[in-house]
Scaffold this active site. Structure first.
Site, PDB file in Angstrom:
ATOM      1  N   GLU A 173       0.828  -1.193   0.000  1.00 41.37           N
ATOM      2  CA  GLU A 173       0.000   0.000   0.000  1.00 41.37           C
ATOM      3  C   GLU A 173       0.873   1.258   0.000  1.00 41.37           C
ATOM      4  O   GLU A 173       0.616   2.209  -0.742  1.00 41.37           O
ATOM      5  CB  GLU A 173      -0.933   0.010   1.210  1.00 41.37           C
ATOM      6  CG  GLU A 173      -1.827   1.247   1.269  1.00 41.37           C
ATOM      7  CD  GLU A 173      -2.528   1.414   2.593  1.00 41.37           C
ATOM      8  OE1 GLU A 173      -3.716   1.803   2.582  1.00 41.37           O
ATOM      9  OE2 GLU A 173      -1.893   1.183   3.640  1.00 41.37           O
TER      10      GLU A 173
ATOM     11  N   TRP B  25      -8.476  -1.496   0.047  1.00 43.12           N
ATOM     12  CA  TRP B  25      -9.222  -0.337  -0.456  1.00 43.12           C
ATOM     13  C   TRP B  25     -10.431  -0.739  -1.299  1.00 43.12           C
ATOM     14  O   TRP B  25     -11.156   0.118  -1.804  1.00 43.12           O
ATOM     15  CB  TRP B  25      -8.306   0.556  -1.297  1.00 43.12           C
ATOM     16  CG  TRP B  25      -7.455   1.465  -0.465  1.00 43.12           C
ATOM     17  CD1 TRP B  25      -6.166   1.271  -0.060  1.00 43.12           C
ATOM     18  CD2 TRP B  25      -7.855   2.728   0.070  1.00 43.12           C
ATOM     19  NE1 TRP B  25      -5.731   2.327   0.693  1.00 43.12           N
ATOM     20  CE2 TRP B  25      -6.749   3.243   0.793  1.00 43.12           C
ATOM     21  CE3 TRP B  25      -9.025   3.473   0.018  1.00 43.12           C
ATOM     22  CZ2 TRP B  25      -6.780   4.466   1.453  1.00 43.12           C
ATOM     23  CZ3 TRP B  25      -9.066   4.705   0.667  1.00 43.12           C
ATOM     24  CH2 TRP B  25      -7.951   5.184   1.374  1.00 43.12           C
TER      25      TRP B  25
ATOM     26  N   TYR C  63      -4.658   9.882  -0.753  1.00 39.21           N
ATOM     27  CA  TYR C  63      -3.293  10.013  -0.254  1.00 39.21           C
ATOM     28  C   TYR C  63      -2.198  10.274  -1.287  1.00 39.21           C
ATOM     29  O   TYR C  63      -1.596  11.347  -1.314  1.00 39.21           O
ATOM     30  CB  TYR C  63      -2.922   8.752   0.538  1.00 39.21           C
ATOM     31  CG  TYR C  63      -3.767   8.532   1.757  1.00 39.21           C
ATOM     32  CD1 TYR C  63      -3.485   9.178   2.950  1.00 39.21           C
ATOM     33  CD2 TYR C  63      -4.864   7.672   1.721  1.00 39.21           C
ATOM     34  CE1 TYR C  63      -4.259   8.977   4.085  1.00 39.21           C
ATOM     35  CE2 TYR C  63      -5.649   7.465   2.845  1.00 39.21           C
ATOM     36  CZ  TYR C  63      -5.336   8.118   4.028  1.00 39.21           C
ATOM     37  OH  TYR C  63      -6.113   7.923   5.143  1.00 39.21           O
TER      38      TYR C  63
ATOM     39  N   CYS D  56      -7.104   9.785   6.753  1.00 43.23           N
ATOM     40  CA  CYS D  56      -7.062   9.600   8.201  1.00 43.23           C
ATOM     41  C   CYS D  56      -5.652   9.909   8.706  1.00 43.23           C
ATOM     42  O   CYS D  56      -5.468  10.743   9.572  1.00 43.23           O
ATOM     43  CB  CYS D  56      -7.474   8.185   8.565  1.00 43.23           C
ATOM     44  SG  CYS D  56      -9.191   7.815   8.174  1.00 43.23           S
TER      45      CYS D  56
ATOM     46  N   ARG E 262      -6.029  11.944  12.163  1.00 38.86           N
ATOM     47  CA  ARG E 262      -7.248  12.591  12.678  1.00 38.86           C
ATOM     48  C   ARG E 262      -8.229  11.577  13.233  1.00 38.86           C
ATOM     49  O   ARG E 262      -9.002  11.855  14.163  1.00 38.86           O
ATOM     50  CB  ARG E 262      -7.925  13.391  11.568  1.00 38.86           C
ATOM     51  CG  ARG E 262      -8.461  12.529  10.445  1.00 38.86           C
ATOM     52  CD  ARG E 262      -9.373  13.255   9.487  1.00 38.86           C
ATOM     53  NE  ARG E 262      -9.855  12.337   8.468  1.00 38.86           N
ATOM     54  CZ  ARG E 262     -10.961  11.603   8.569  1.00 38.86           C
ATOM     55  NH1 ARG E 262     -11.726  11.701   9.639  1.00 38.86           N
ATOM     56  NH2 ARG E 262     -11.320  10.778   7.599  1.00 38.86           N
TER      57      ARG E 262
ATOM     58  N   ASP F 199      -9.073   3.787  13.725  1.00 39.57           N
ATOM     59  CA  ASP F 199      -9.712   2.548  14.161  1.00 39.57           C
ATOM     60  C   ASP F 199      -8.616   1.719  14.832  1.00 39.57           C
ATOM     61  O   ASP F 199      -7.816   1.075  14.161  1.00 39.57           O
ATOM     62  CB  ASP F 199     -10.300   1.839  12.947  1.00 39.57           C
ATOM     63  CG  ASP F 199     -10.866   0.462  13.261  1.00 39.57           C
ATOM     64  OD1 ASP F 199     -10.748   0.002  14.414  1.00 39.57           O
ATOM     65  OD2 ASP F 199     -11.403  -0.168  12.334  1.00 39.57           O
TER      66      ASP F 199
END
Length: 321
Positions: free
Chosen positions: A78, A100, A142, A203, A223, A226
């Site tokens: 990733e 994703w 991203y 995130c 921010r 999980d």
């Protein structure tokens, strides 16, 4: 709700605490003290705000959780994908990386009514380029922001045209080499103007690098985290990126500092929480980078070798989309 997680209360009692105890203690505090909230997914979470975990990268050490298996090669693939600037899941699916896939799949099902199975959707994304173009793109997530942040320039008569994109990764590597004491070594993913076009707003949004005594550290501000599922990948990726940048800048790795804003556990992850908190962390993973590529954009999965990683079994839990 009664759970069997009191074991975590004694985690700090050992003389030389394993780094993972920071994570387990945080998990325990969230589950027992967190604010119960209704979230975007409708599932609900327990949440704490403003938490930090630190990891020393000296000697090749890497922050892989041992109380469950972390698929570090998937997380590494990733990261390498982010660095290409690609925003379509096709290249990931071709490597068997499905982290994703749920967001495009959810959109496809909603808009077409076709309740296709996940594996069949991914297979079609790989096999059919036109289908992938239509349904596999995530928007400017991203990697797009990291290596091609959009700019605009005047075109006359009050109009603007697209300018040269900003490669933040290249800029940071160069600034670390030429001005290591700067406080502006930042890679930012939170492009306010394009958030609505993203399948998921970033995130892990801000990476700041810091040089001290020849060692490179990086602080990630995330921010939303999980903790049950996402953190393991986020912490690994932070450490991996720090090591790659350090190698490119002729620096030794320092610390990986993770800071979470809204750090949460989903209410349907009770079994994950109970099982993981009942386990004892042990062992240490180390990583070697087997060659030095010409740039940040030339690393391959074969360049990374992990040793000493002996995790306990995988703990499955549903992903909230």
């Amino acid at each position: 709700m009664t759970t069997t997680i009191v074991h975590a209360d004694s985690l700090a009692a050992t003389e030389e605490p394993h780094w993972e105890r920071q994570y387990l203690n945080l998990m325990h505090r969230i589950w027992t003290q967190g604010d119960e909230r209704v979230d975007r997914t409708g599932i609900g979470t327990r949440s704490l705000f403003g938490e930090t975990i630190r990891f020393d990268l000296s000697g090749g050490a890497m922050p892989l959780l041992t109380t469950k298996r972390v698929y570090w090669k998937t997380a590494t693939r990733e990261m390498l994908w982010f660095l290409t600037g690609d925003t379509n899941i096709r290249a990931l699916c071709a490597q068997g990386v499905e982290i994703w896939t749920d967001w495009p799949l959810d959109r496809y099902r909603r808009e077409t009514g076709d309740q296709i199975e996940r594996k069949d959707f991914s297979a079609r994304i790989v096999a059919d380029e036109a289908f992938a173009r239509q349904w596999g793109d995530l928007g400017p997530v991203y990697g797009k922001q990291w290596v091609d942040w959009p700019t605009y320039e005047p075109a006359g008569e009050g109009l603007f045209r697209r300018g040269q994109g900003v490669n933040q990764v290249t800029q940071v590597v160069e600034s670390l080499k030429t001005n290591p004491g700067s406080r502006r070594h930042i890679i930012e993913g939170w492009n306010v103007a394009e958030l609505d076009a993203m399948a998921l707003p970033p995130c892990h949004k801000t990476y700041q690098f810091h040089v001290s005594r020849g060692r490179l550290s990086c602080l990630l501000y995330q921010r939303s985290c999980d903790l049950g599922l996402g953190f393991a990948f986020n912490m690994w990726s932070l450490a991996l990126l720090t090591r790659m940048v350090a190698q490119q800048c002729n620096l030794e790795p320092g610390e990986a500092v993770w800071t979470g804003g809204d750090v949460h556990l989903y209410l349907n992850h009770a079994s994950l929480v109970e099982e993981q908190l009942a386990r004892e962390p042990y062992g240490d993973a180390h990583m070697a980078i087997l060659r030095r590529p010409d740039s940040m954009f030339d690393y391959r999965i074969e360049d990374f070798e992990v040793t000493g990683y002996a995790p306990q079994s995988h703990i499955a839990a549903p992903v909230a989309v």
